[in-house]
Design a protein around this motif. Structure first.
Motif, PDB file in Angstrom:
ATOM      1  N   GLN A 298       0.844  -1.197   0.000  1.00  0.00           N
ATOM      2  CA  GLN A 298       0.000   0.000   0.000  1.00  0.00           C
ATOM      3  C   GLN A 298       0.878   1.246   0.000  1.00  0.00           C
ATOM      4  O   GLN A 298       0.770   2.105   0.875  1.00  0.00           O
ATOM      5  N   LYS A 299       1.762   1.317  -0.971  1.00  0.00           N
ATOM      6  CA  LYS A 299       2.731   2.404  -1.000  1.00  0.00           C
ATOM      7  C   LYS A 299       2.081   3.745  -1.274  1.00  0.00           C
ATOM      8  O   LYS A 299       2.493   4.778  -0.753  1.00  0.00           O
ATOM      9  N   CYS A 300       1.034   3.768  -2.114  1.00  0.00           N
ATOM     10  CA  CYS A 300       0.426   5.027  -2.523  1.00  0.00           C
ATOM     11  C   CYS A 300      -0.838   5.369  -1.741  1.00  0.00           C
ATOM     12  O   CYS A 300      -1.451   6.413  -2.010  1.00  0.00           O
ATOM     13  N   THR A 301      -1.272   4.534  -0.871  1.00  0.00           N
ATOM     14  CA  THR A 301      -2.527   4.784  -0.150  1.00  0.00           C
ATOM     15  C   THR A 301      -2.316   5.387   1.224  1.00  0.00           C
ATOM     16  O   THR A 301      -3.283   5.829   1.847  1.00  0.00           O
ATOM     17  N   PHE A 302      -1.106   5.404   1.716  1.00  0.00           N
ATOM     18  CA  PHE A 302      -0.849   5.952   3.045  1.00  0.00           C
ATOM     19  C   PHE A 302      -0.755   7.468   2.974  1.00  0.00           C
ATOM     20  O   PHE A 302      -0.163   8.031   2.039  1.00  0.00           O
ATOM     21  N   SER A 303      -1.322   8.119   3.979  1.00  0.00           N
ATOM     22  CA  SER A 303      -1.178   9.567   4.098  1.00  0.00           C
ATOM     23  C   SER A 303       0.203   9.895   4.672  1.00  0.00           C
ATOM     24  O   SER A 303       0.857   9.032   5.263  1.00  0.00           O
ATOM     25  N   PRO A 304       0.672  11.126   4.498  1.00  0.00           N
ATOM     26  CA  PRO A 304       1.990  11.487   5.059  1.00  0.00           C
ATOM     27  C   PRO A 304       2.071  11.268   6.568  1.00  0.00           C
ATOM     28  O   PRO A 304       3.118  10.874   7.086  1.00  0.00           O
ATOM     29  N   GLN A 305       0.965  11.495   7.270  1.00  0.00           N
ATOM     30  CA  GLN A 305       0.982  11.304   8.718  1.00  0.00           C
ATOM     31  C   GLN A 305       1.118   9.816   9.076  1.00  0.00           C
ATOM     32  O   GLN A 305       1.878   9.446   9.981  1.00  0.00           O
ATOM     33  N   ASP A 306       0.387   8.951   8.362  1.00  0.00           N
ATOM     34  CA  ASP A 306       0.503   7.516   8.624  1.00  0.00           C
ATOM     35  C   ASP A 306       1.899   6.994   8.274  1.00  0.00           C
ATOM     36  O   ASP A 306       2.458   6.162   8.998  1.00  0.00           O
ATOM     37  N   ARG A 307       2.458   7.505   7.194  1.00  0.00           N
ATOM     38  CA  ARG A 307       3.802   7.075   6.828  1.00  0.00           C
ATOM     39  C   ARG A 307       4.823   7.517   7.879  1.00  0.00           C
ATOM     40  O   ARG A 307       5.775   6.788   8.195  1.00  0.00           O
ATOM     41  N   LYS A 308       4.623   8.701   8.438  1.00  0.00           N
ATOM     42  CA  LYS A 308       5.522   9.176   9.482  1.00  0.00           C
ATOM     43  C   LYS A 308       5.435   8.311  10.733  1.00  0.00           C
ATOM     44  O   LYS A 308       6.448   7.993  11.371  1.00  0.00           O
ATOM     45  N   LYS A 309       4.217   7.902  11.088  1.00  0.00           N
ATOM     46  CA  LYS A 309       4.050   7.023  12.254  1.00  0.00           C
ATOM     47  C   LYS A 309       4.706   5.667  12.028  1.00  0.00           C
ATOM     48  O   LYS A 309       5.332   5.108  12.944  1.00  0.00           O
ATOM     49  N   MET A 310       4.578   5.127  10.831  1.00  0.00           N
ATOM     50  CA  MET A 310       5.183   3.831  10.547  1.00  0.00           C
ATOM     51  C   MET A 310       6.707   3.908  10.566  1.00  0.00           C
ATOM     52  O   MET A 310       7.386   2.993  11.046  1.00  0.00           O
ATOM     53  N   LYS A 311       7.261   5.000  10.073  1.00  0.00           N
ATOM     54  CA  LYS A 311       8.706   5.168  10.130  1.00  0.00           C
ATOM     55  C   LYS A 311       9.188   5.285  11.571  1.00  0.00           C
ATOM     56  O   LYS A 311      10.246   4.742  11.933  1.00  0.00           O
ATOM     57  N   ALA A 312       8.420   5.967  12.409  1.00  0.00           N
ATOM     58  CA  ALA A 312       8.786   6.055  13.826  1.00  0.00           C
ATOM     59  C   ALA A 312       8.721   4.682  14.489  1.00  0.00           C
ATOM     60  O   ALA A 312       9.570   4.345  15.333  1.00  0.00           O
TER      61      ALA A 312
END
Length: 374
Positions: A298-312
């Motif tokens: 789901q590379k293109c479906t995540f919002s920037p905020q969700d991607r930031k949380k996953m990276k954390a």
């Protein structure tokens, strides 16, 4: 107090004596028809048919004038500045009497003068300066408050004692080199490290109930969580729960409270601790694998905020793997000789691995507290 003075006006018979500070020699005005006498205030009746005079009585005019003194003696101003009304010297309806600073400011500001009420705050020599927001002093004060708050809690104090324990072992081992036994400063640091480790062992006598409460709260894990992660977490909780009684018996045997051999119980507690660390590493690896798979699908479906949380979360799991691996290396070192590298680490290496794990734990705890406060 007379009735007239109570409302801000001079009482009859006292107004002229109060205004006579300038020693004026001008004659008093003669009483006119319908006006108040300047001394006693008696009002003469207005003859019938005569229109009332404009501007009020002479007494009212004199009562509204400012007293001769400060405002009539201002340099190069000729009295009250142009365009400024004289201040109210008595309470009127809907107003309040001005304070001393307000009265002085209104007269002195047009002249470029300041009073204590309008003067800017300046640093007094000999007194400490107030810390400005964003300065180094404010940052140091915030760090000190955070350290005090952490030391007031049991977990925060345990992390600090653990870091200090392994730090002393690292410094003592590095200074001592290959000397055995260590002497001088190196020996003192290693002795401090041993005492701090014993202190933590005694404090862990009261951790059984807290661990039991956590294990019961987690149970078999949430249903929406991965089955492998849930199984590894449950096994890790069981190993941690069994670790504490074994360590308590070993401590009691060393203290002479229980007539038993402490070496077997220390070995059992160390094996359980190593098992818990190994399960923690496997659990973090499983979580990283699932996060990586989710990001790819789901590379293109995540919002920037969700991607930031996953990276954390990925960063947190990586740090947990490093911390658990460092502790696992020390746990294997403390096992009986003959198993892998058991008993082969020098003191400085044990201190280095323990310090690394302790600093990672402090960093993760501070990030969790900051995210919780936000």
């Amino acid at each position: 107090m007379m009735l007239g003075a109570q409302w801000g006006r001079p009482a009859p018979g006292a107004s002229l004596e109060r205004r006579d500070v300038s020693r004026s020699t001008a004659p008093f005005p003669q009483p006119a028809s319908g006006s108040a006498h300047p001394r006693c205030g008696a009002v003469q009746p207005v003859p019938a048919g005569e229109p009332p005079r404009k501007g009020g009585t002479e007494r009212e005019k004199m009562a509204d004038r400012p007293p001769r003194g400060l405002y009539n003696q201002l340099p190069a101003a000729g009295g009250i500045p142009a365009g400024r009304k004289p201040p109210c010297w008595g309470p009127r309806e809907g107003t309040r009497p001005p304070s001393l600073h307000e009265g002085l400011d209104g007269a002195l500001q047009p002249l470029g003068l300041v009073t204590m009420a309008t003067a800017p705050l300046r640093h007094v020599p000999g007194l400490p300066r107030a810390a400005q927001p964003g300065s180094v002093a404010m940052a140091a004060a915030g760090g000190l408050c955070g350290l005090v708050a952490a030391l007031e809690s049991y977990r925060g104090r345990d992390r600090a004692v653990r870091a200090l324990c392994y730090g002393c072992q690292l410094a003592g081992g590095a200074l001592g080199g290959r000397q055995s036994p260590a002497a001088g400063l190196s020996g003192s640091l290693l002795a401090v490290s041993a005492q701090l480790s014993h202190c933590r062992t005694v404090l862990r006598l009261f951790d059984d109930l807290a661990m039991l409460s956590y294990s019961r709260g987690y149970g078999l894990g949430p249903e929406d969580e991965d089955v492998v992660v849930r199984g590894l977490s449950v096994l890790c909780n069981v190993a941690d729960q069994l670790y504490y009684p074994c360590e308590h018996v070993a401590w009691a045997a060393d203290a002479g409270i229980v007539p038993a051999s402490s070496s077997k119980w220390w070995e059992a507690s160390t094996r359980l601790w190593g098992l818990s660390l190994l399960l923690g590493v496997l659990r973090s690896l499983r979580i990283l694998f699932r996060l990586r798979k989710k990001l790819r699908q789901q590379k293109c479906t995540f919002s920037p905020q969700d991607r930031k949380k996953m990276k954390a979360q990925v960063k947190s799991e990586v740090l947990s793997i490093i911390s658990n691996m460092a502790d696992l290396a020390n746990a294997i070192h403390w096992l009986p000789p003959g198993f892998l590298w058991a008993g082969q680490f020098p003191p400085w290496l044990v201190g280095l691995l323990g310090t690394t794990s302790s600093l990672i734990g402090i960093y993760q705890a501070s990030r969790e507290s900051n995210s919780g406060a936000a």
